[in-house]
Motif scaffolding. Sequence first.
Motif, PDB file in Angstrom:
ATOM      1  N   THR A  74       8.353  36.910 -49.416  1.00 54.31           N
ATOM      2  CA  THR A  74       9.226  35.809 -49.010  1.00 54.31           C
ATOM      3  C   THR A  74      10.647  36.264 -48.720  1.00 54.31           C
ATOM      4  OG1 THR A  74       7.853  34.272 -50.262  1.00 54.31           O
ATOM      5  CG2 THR A  74      10.039  33.508 -49.648  1.00 54.31           C
ATOM      6  N   GLY A  75      11.168  37.203 -49.482  1.00 55.17           N
ATOM      7  CA  GLY A  75      12.530  37.677 -49.256  1.00 55.17           C
ATOM      8  C   GLY A  75      12.718  38.258 -47.863  1.00 55.17           C
ATOM      9  N   ILE A  76      11.709  38.959 -47.374  1.00 56.05           N
ATOM     10  CA  ILE A  76      11.766  39.523 -46.018  1.00 56.05           C
ATOM     11  C   ILE A  76      11.886  38.390 -44.998  1.00 56.05           C
ATOM     12  CG2 ILE A  76      10.500  40.829 -44.261  1.00 56.05           C
ATOM     13  CD1 ILE A  76       9.096  42.291 -46.657  1.00 56.05           C
ATOM     14  N   ALA A  77      11.057  37.377 -45.160  1.00 61.64           N
ATOM     15  CA  ALA A  77      11.083  36.242 -44.233  1.00 61.64           C
ATOM     16  C   ALA A  77      12.412  35.502 -44.314  1.00 61.64           C
ATOM     17  CB  ALA A  77       9.922  35.297 -44.533  1.00 61.64           C
ATOM     18  N   LEU A  78      12.916  35.320 -45.523  1.00 59.82           N
ATOM     19  CA  LEU A  78      14.175  34.596 -45.675  1.00 59.82           C
ATOM     20  C   LEU A  78      15.321  35.316 -44.973  1.00 59.82           C
ATOM     21  CD1 LEU A  78      13.981  33.368 -49.375  1.00 59.82           C
ATOM     22  CD2 LEU A  78      13.611  32.030 -47.276  1.00 59.82           C
ATOM     23  N   ASP A  79      15.307  36.639 -44.990  1.00 61.29           N
ATOM     24  CA  ASP A  79      16.355  37.383 -44.287  1.00 61.29           C
ATOM     25  C   ASP A  79      16.419  36.982 -42.815  1.00 61.29           C
ATOM     26  OD1 ASP A  79      17.186  38.787 -46.510  1.00 61.29           O
ATOM     27  OD2 ASP A  79      16.226  40.667 -45.946  1.00 61.29           O
ATOM     28  N   LEU A  80      15.286  36.872 -42.173  1.00 60.88           N
ATOM     29  CA  LEU A  80      15.272  36.477 -40.759  1.00 60.88           C
ATOM     30  C   LEU A  80      15.594  34.997 -40.580  1.00 60.88           C
ATOM     31  CD1 LEU A  80      13.825  39.309 -40.549  1.00 60.88           C
ATOM     32  CD2 LEU A  80      12.891  38.368 -38.450  1.00 60.88           C
ATOM     33  N   VAL A  81      15.207  34.193 -41.547  1.00 59.74           N
ATOM     34  CA  VAL A  81      15.550  32.770 -41.486  1.00 59.74           C
ATOM     35  C   VAL A  81      17.062  32.592 -41.542  1.00 59.74           C
ATOM     36  CG1 VAL A  81      15.387  30.579 -42.752  1.00 59.74           C
ATOM     37  CG2 VAL A  81      13.330  31.949 -42.353  1.00 59.74           C
ATOM     38  N   TRP A  82      17.742  33.408 -42.353  1.00 59.81           N
ATOM     39  CA  TRP A  82      19.214  33.305 -42.404  1.00 59.81           C
ATOM     40  C   TRP A  82      19.800  33.661 -41.039  1.00 59.81           C
ATOM     41  CZ3 TRP A  82      18.114  30.570 -45.987  1.00 59.81           C
ATOM     42  CH2 TRP A  82      17.666  30.955 -47.248  1.00 59.81           C
ATOM     43  N   ASP A  83      19.236  34.672 -40.374  1.00 53.85           N
ATOM     44  CA  ASP A  83      19.694  35.001 -39.020  1.00 53.85           C
ATOM     45  C   ASP A  83      19.434  33.844 -38.055  1.00 53.85           C
ATOM     46  OD1 ASP A  83      20.734  37.455 -39.705  1.00 53.85           O
ATOM     47  OD2 ASP A  83      19.350  38.625 -38.464  1.00 53.85           O
ATOM     48  N   HIS A  84      18.315  33.161 -38.231  1.00 52.15           N
ATOM     49  CA  HIS A  84      18.035  31.988 -37.392  1.00 52.15           C
ATOM     50  C   HIS A  84      19.142  30.951 -37.540  1.00 52.15           C
ATOM     51  CE1 HIS A  84      16.376  28.291 -35.860  1.00 52.15           C
ATOM     52  NE2 HIS A  84      16.489  27.767 -37.076  1.00 52.15           N
ATOM     53  N   PHE A  85      19.516  30.638 -38.774  1.00 51.26           N
ATOM     54  CA  PHE A  85      20.534  29.610 -38.969  1.00 51.26           C
ATOM     55  C   PHE A  85      21.892  30.063 -38.438  1.00 51.26           C
ATOM     56  CE2 PHE A  85      17.494  28.009 -42.252  1.00 51.26           C
ATOM     57  CZ  PHE A  85      17.188  26.831 -41.580  1.00 51.26           C
ATOM     58  N   LEU A  86      22.212  31.328 -38.575  1.00 51.01           N
ATOM     59  CA  LEU A  86      23.461  31.816 -37.982  1.00 51.01           C
ATOM     60  C   LEU A  86      23.428  31.709 -36.462  1.00 51.01           C
ATOM     61  CD1 LEU A  86      24.324  34.960 -40.103  1.00 51.01           C
ATOM     62  CD2 LEU A  86      25.710  32.904 -39.820  1.00 51.01           C
ATOM     63  N   ALA A  87      22.335  32.154 -35.862  1.00 51.52           N
ATOM     64  CA  ALA A  87      22.227  32.139 -34.400  1.00 51.52           C
ATOM     65  C   ALA A  87      22.217  30.721 -33.848  1.00 51.52           C
ATOM     66  CB  ALA A  87      20.970  32.890 -33.957  1.00 51.52           C
ATOM     67  N   SER A  88      21.615  29.797 -34.572  1.00 43.67           N
ATOM     68  CA  SER A  88      21.489  28.433 -34.054  1.00 43.67           C
ATOM     69  C   SER A  88      22.659  27.537 -34.430  1.00 43.67           C
ATOM     70  CB  SER A  88      20.176  27.805 -34.533  1.00 43.67           C
ATOM     71  OG  SER A  88      20.153  27.694 -35.938  1.00 43.67           O
ATOM     72  N   ARG A  89      23.310  27.787 -35.544  1.00 42.77           N
ATOM     73  CA  ARG A  89      24.387  26.905 -36.004  1.00 42.77           C
ATOM     74  C   ARG A  89      25.783  27.482 -35.743  1.00 42.77           C
ATOM     75  NH1 ARG A  89      19.785  25.270 -36.522  1.00 42.77           N
ATOM     76  NH2 ARG A  89      19.125  23.697 -38.012  1.00 42.77           N
ATOM     77  N   SER A  90      25.885  28.810 -35.676  1.00 39.76           N
ATOM     78  CA  SER A  90      27.182  29.463 -35.467  1.00 39.76           C
ATOM     79  C   SER A  90      27.040  30.618 -34.483  1.00 39.76           C
ATOM     80  CB  SER A  90      27.721  29.987 -36.801  1.00 39.76           C
ATOM     81  OG  SER A  90      27.887  28.962 -37.734  1.00 39.76           O
ATOM     82  N   PRO A  91      26.589  30.348 -33.271  1.00 42.60           N
ATOM     83  CA  PRO A  91      26.383  31.454 -32.329  1.00 42.60           C
ATOM     84  C   PRO A  91      27.699  32.180 -32.029  1.00 42.60           C
ATOM     85  CG  PRO A  91      26.187  29.337 -31.214  1.00 42.60           C
ATOM     86  CD  PRO A  91      26.323  29.035 -32.665  1.00 42.60           C
ATOM     87  N   ASP A  92      27.605  33.496 -31.947  1.00 41.84           N
ATOM     88  CA  ASP A  92      28.782  34.329 -31.664  1.00 41.84           C
ATOM     89  C   ASP A  92      28.360  35.390 -30.653  1.00 41.84           C
ATOM     90  OD1 ASP A  92      30.948  36.073 -31.642  1.00 41.84           O
ATOM     91  OD2 ASP A  92      31.321  35.854 -33.794  1.00 41.84           O
ATOM     92  N   VAL A  93      28.450  35.056 -29.386  1.00 43.30           N
ATOM     93  CA  VAL A  93      28.002  35.933 -28.308  1.00 43.30           C
ATOM     94  C   VAL A  93      28.769  37.251 -28.331  1.00 43.30           C
ATOM     95  CG1 VAL A  93      27.802  36.168 -25.800  1.00 43.30           C
ATOM     96  CG2 VAL A  93      27.239  33.995 -26.900  1.00 43.30           C
ATOM     97  N   ALA A  94      30.066  37.200 -28.614  1.00 42.88           N
ATOM     98  CA  ALA A  94      30.872  38.425 -28.633  1.00 42.88           C
ATOM     99  C   ALA A  94      30.390  39.369 -29.736  1.00 42.88           C
ATOM    100  CB  ALA A  94      32.343  38.095 -28.813  1.00 42.88           C
TER     101      ALA A  94
END
Length: 182
Positions: A74-94
Motif C-alpha cells: 500500500t505504501g508504494i501505491a500511496l506514493d503515486l496517489v500523493w503525486d496524483h493529488f499534487l498534479a491535479s490540485r496544484s499543477p506546476d508546469v514549470a
Amino acid sequence: MNFLAHAWLSRHGSDDFLYGNLIADGVKGSRLESWPTAIASGIRHHRQVDAAIDRHAEVLRLLQMAPSAQRRFTGIALDLVWDHFLASRSPDVALVERCYQVLGERQAPERLAGMVPAMIDGDWLQRYADFDFTCRAIAGIGQRLRGPNQLAALTPWLRDEYDNLEAAFFSLWPDMQHRFSE
C-alpha cells in the motif's frame, strides 16, 4: 516513485539537489561518498521525507484500512496517489519541466535508466493528474515485482477510498511542506 512530491519539497534547492531527490529510489545503500555533495544531500533529503511520510498518522491509518492481502504494498501505491493529488490540485508546469530537464541532462542510476526516458517522453508527472493513469502506473510498478501483481489488485480499493485518500493528502501534505520545504 513519487517524483512529483519529492520535486516539490526540494524545488528551492540547486539542480543537483533536485536531481538527488529525483533519483534516490534508484540509489542503493547508505554510502554516498561517490556522489557530488549536493546530489548526496538530495538523496538523503528524499530518504528523510520517505521515513517521515511512512510514519505519518494518516499513512498509518490508511495502511490499517487497506486490504490485508495488499497491505504491505500500500505504501508504494500511496506514493503515486500523493503525486496524483499534487498534479491535479496544484499543477506546476514549470517544476515538471525543470524535473524533465534535470533528469534529461544526466544519466539515471541503472535501476531507473529505462524508466526515466519513458517518464519524460510520456509526460508522466503531468499525466498523474488523471487518476486512471495513476492507477495504471501503480499496476505497472506491480508488474516489476515478484509474484502476483498485488499493486494492480489494490487499485479497486484506491478507487473506492478516493475521497478518504484525498482527505488524508490534505492533512499530511501541509505537514510535509512545513517540515521539508526549504
